[in-house]
Design a protein around this motif. Structure first.
Motif, PDB file in Angstrom:
ATOM      1  N   UNK A 132       4.027   5.562  -5.553  1.00 22.84           N
ATOM      2  CA  UNK A 132       4.033   5.575  -7.014  1.00 22.84           C
ATOM      3  C   UNK A 132       3.002   6.534  -7.575  1.00 22.84           C
ATOM      4  N   UNK A 133       1.813   6.533  -6.995  1.00 18.14           N
ATOM      5  CA  UNK A 133       0.762   7.455  -7.432  1.00 18.14           C
ATOM      6  C   UNK A 133       1.191   8.903  -7.201  1.00 18.14           C
ATOM      7  N   UNK A 134       1.799   9.166  -6.066  1.00 23.59           N
ATOM      8  CA  UNK A 134       2.250  10.528  -5.752  1.00 23.59           C
ATOM      9  C   UNK A 134       3.326  10.995  -6.729  1.00 23.59           C
ATOM     10  N   UNK A 135       4.246  10.114  -7.084  1.00 25.28           N
ATOM     11  CA  UNK A 135       5.307  10.474  -8.034  1.00 25.28           C
ATOM     12  C   UNK A 135       4.719  10.744  -9.416  1.00 25.28           C
ATOM     13  N   UNK A 151       0.831  -1.207   0.000  1.00 20.34           N
ATOM     14  CA  UNK A 151       0.000   0.000   0.000  1.00 20.34           C
ATOM     15  C   UNK A 151       0.865   1.257   0.000  1.00 20.34           C
ATOM     16  N   UNK A 152       1.924   1.257   0.801  1.00 21.99           N
ATOM     17  CA  UNK A 152       2.823   2.417   0.825  1.00 21.99           C
ATOM     18  C   UNK A 152       3.551   2.589  -0.506  1.00 21.99           C
ATOM     19  N   UNK A 153       3.977   1.504  -1.097  1.00 24.15           N
ATOM     20  CA  UNK A 153       4.661   1.563  -2.388  1.00 24.15           C
ATOM     21  C   UNK A 153       3.718   2.068  -3.480  1.00 24.15           C
TER      22      UNK A 153
END
Length: 85
Positions: free
Chosen positions: A14-17, A8-10
């Motif tokens: 990824x979405x934020x980047x 979930x953190x990964x």
């Protein structure tokens, strides 16, 4: 449980980047679009460049004989489509 949190953190990272890259590219495209009429504005006295709602610039100026002019860029949204067979 730990693996689910890590995934979930990964995924969130990824979405934020991807969002940050898309936002940066969008701002760069808008800045490039806004400067399209800057070379033309340098040729006129009392030239003003405004940004329309679609993000394209509008140049408002006067000719040497004081006649007003307005230059607007109109985006072409024509899309070619494939005909049915």
């Amino acid at each position: 449980m730990f693996a689910a949190i890590a995934i979930a953190l990964l995924a969130g990272s990824g979405v934020a980047v991807v969002f940050a890259i898309a936002r940066r590219d969008h701002r760069a495209a808008l800045a490039k679009r806004a400067g399209l009429l800057d070379p033309a504005a340098a040729r006129f006295d009392e030239a003003r460049v405004r940004i329309a709602a679609d993000g394209f610039p509008i140049l408002i100026a006067r000719l040497a004989d004081r006649r007003p002019i307005r230059i607007e860029l109109i985006p072409d949204t024509l899309v070619t489509r494939r005909l049915p067979q």
